[in-house]
Design a protein around this motif. Structure first.
Motif, mmCIF file in Angstrom:
data_model
loop_
_atom_site.group_PDB
_atom_site.id
_atom_site.type_symbol
_atom_site.label_atom_id
_atom_site.label_comp_id
_atom_site.label_asym_id
_atom_site.label_seq_id
_atom_site.Cartn_x
_atom_site.Cartn_y
_atom_site.Cartn_z
ATOM 1 N N GLY A 30 2.591 14.246 -0.076
ATOM 2 C CA GLY A 30 2.011 14.528 -1.381
ATOM 3 C C GLY A 30 0.501 14.367 -1.394
ATOM 4 O O GLY A 30 -0.235 15.270 -1.807
ATOM 5 N N VAL A 31 0.002 13.220 -0.935
ATOM 6 C CA VAL A 31 -1.436 12.991 -0.900
ATOM 7 C C VAL A 31 -2.094 13.894 0.137
ATOM 8 O O VAL A 31 -3.200 14.399 -0.077
ATOM 9 N N GLY A 32 -1.421 14.132 1.254
ATOM 10 C CA GLY A 32 -1.996 14.963 2.308
ATOM 11 C C GLY A 32 -2.221 16.402 1.876
ATOM 12 O O GLY A 32 -3.280 16.988 2.148
ATOM 13 N N THR A 33 -1.235 16.995 1.203
ATOM 14 C CA THR A 33 -1.414 18.371 0.740
ATOM 15 C C THR A 33 -2.464 18.441 -0.367
ATOM 16 O O THR A 33 -3.282 19.360 -0.402
ATOM 17 N N ALA A 34 -2.448 17.464 -1.274
ATOM 18 C CA ALA A 34 -3.457 17.446 -2.329
ATOM 19 C C ALA A 34 -4.854 17.279 -1.746
ATOM 20 O O ALA A 34 -5.809 17.951 -2.173
ATOM 21 N N THR A 35 -4.988 16.415 -0.742
ATOM 22 C CA THR A 35 -6.292 16.207 -0.110
ATOM 23 C C THR A 35 -6.774 17.489 0.550
ATOM 24 O O THR A 35 -7.948 17.859 0.438
ATOM 25 N N GLY A 36 -5.877 18.169 1.245
ATOM 26 C CA GLY A 36 -6.265 19.418 1.896
ATOM 27 C C GLY A 36 -6.740 20.459 0.902
ATOM 28 O O GLY A 36 -7.785 21.107 1.097
ATOM 29 N N ARG A 37 -5.991 20.632 -0.170
ATOM 30 C CA ARG A 37 -6.361 21.646 -1.163
ATOM 31 C C ARG A 37 -7.654 21.268 -1.882
ATOM 32 O O ARG A 37 -8.523 22.118 -2.119
ATOM 33 N N PHE A 38 -7.801 20.006 -2.255
ATOM 34 C CA PHE A 38 -9.027 19.580 -2.935
ATOM 35 C C PHE A 38 -10.237 19.676 -2.001
ATOM 36 O O PHE A 38 -11.322 20.090 -2.425
ATOM 37 N N ALA A 39 -10.061 19.271 -0.745
ATOM 38 C CA ALA A 39 -11.176 19.326 0.206
ATOM 39 C C ALA A 39 -11.668 20.756 0.379
ATOM 40 O O ALA A 39 -12.879 21.006 0.452
#
Length: 340
Positions: free
Chosen positions: A156-165
């Motif tokens: 969850g945090v990993g996909t959100a981090t990728g998209r936000f980055a």
């Protein structure tokens, strides 16, 4: 209205990975509603990695043979306060049960944005997304063009981090995941430039291949060997954002990561952890950043949805085994019928 409810209790402390035998579903009568409170029928539940930490005998951990806590979204079905009118949809932390009695102070009103699903308030617009947003903007202070490595990039945090980055202008975006299929999905759908399966060899070698010129920021959800590899790969003035140590949640006796501590000084590396609960004041800022992108389609919600409260323990155990992509959410069966 059904006059009973289901509650999940933890019944024993696990050694290593928990199993279904560490939990019990308990049926009870619906509780009385004190003045100033309301009864909520839960519709969506979040299961999160931090729940594993709370299963151990630690300060603030779960109490055995008592209702578990967790983030949930529900509908008020009976109320004794005008501040929580019947029919209102609210966020609260009395999850892991089908119904909950809450006070206005224990709930958060959810603004409704056109085209944004309710589940987003447990993923990109909830604690998961806020963790990613704080990690990138406040802890890493990501600058446009900087190269980022994210461990557990399919979570969850990993996909959100990728998209936000990607939206924040990151340069090369590298991740690690637990399978070739997840690595392929992350590069095809989420925006990662390269993702390696951490089972394929030493993390330092895999990271060096994925990011041959190094990285500026490491967002760490795992700890262990991948943290050590990232410290070696960081450039001067690199930053490590410590979010979680999932590699050690089910192996408490595992040795800590070994890395060259001189790198921290010689490369002026900054390593910082944080608790998202200390950044709740950024919730509106997250909405302002993410909602327009969700509405335009530039930002997608990555979720694995499990239908039926009776599967909440299975969903939690599956998440610990890495069987989800994106945020894992449990949905009430009635919401499936209603198209929620």
């Amino acid at each position: 209205m059904n006059d009973t409810m289901l509650i999940v209790h933890q019944t024993a402390r696990p050694q290593g990975f928990p199993t279904a035998g560490h939990f019990a579903f308990v049926e009870s009568a619906l509780p009385d509603i004190p003045a100033g409170s309301a009864l909520v029928r839960n519709l969506y539940w979040s299961v999160d990695p931090y729940h594993r930490e709370l299963m151990d005998d630690v300060p603030g951990g779960f109490v055995l043979d008592a209702p578990l806590e967790g983030r949930s979204i529900g509908r008020v079905i009976a109320s004794r306060t005008p501040r929580l009118p019947e029919g209102e949809i609210v966020f609260h932390r009395r999850g892991w049960r089908t119904h909950a009695v809450v006070t206005p102070e224990e709930t958060r009103h959810l603004p409704r944005f056109d085209g944004v699903p309710l589940t987003a308030y447990l993923s990109l617009l909830g604690g998961t997304g806020l963790t990613a947003y704080v990690g990138l903007t406040r802890i890493a202070r990501l600058q446009e063009g900087e190269d980022v490595f994210v461990s557990a990039a399919a979570g969850g945090v990993g996909t959100a981090t990728g998209r936000f980055a990607r939206l924040l202008g990151a340069g090369r975006l590298v991740g690690s995941a637990g399978s070739a299929a997840k690595a392929e999905l992350l590069t095809r759908e989420v925006g990662y430039d390269a993702v390696f399966d951490y089972h394929d060899g030493p993390a330092a070698d895999l990271l060096a291949k994925a990011a041959p010129t190094g990285i500026d920021v490491f967002v760490d959800n795992v700890g262990g060997e991948q943290l050590a590899a990232a410290v070696g790969a960081l450039r001067e003035f690199g930053r490590v954002v410590r979010i979680g140590t999932i590699s050690q949640y089910n192996a408490p006796d595992a040795p800590p990561p070994r890395f060259d501590h001189a790198d921290i000084v010689e490369k002026s590396i900054r390593m910082e952890g944080f608790l998202v609960s200390n950044y709740r004041d950024l919730q509106e800022e997250l909405y302002e950043f993410a909602v327009p992108h969700l509405q335009s389609g530039r930002l997608a919600v990555d979720e694995t949805v499990v239908d039926g409260f009776e599967h909440i323990v299975d969903a939690f155990l599956g998440m610990l085994r890495g069987r989800n992509t994106g945020k894992i959410i449990v949905r009430d069966r009635a919401e499936v019928t209603a198209g929620g």
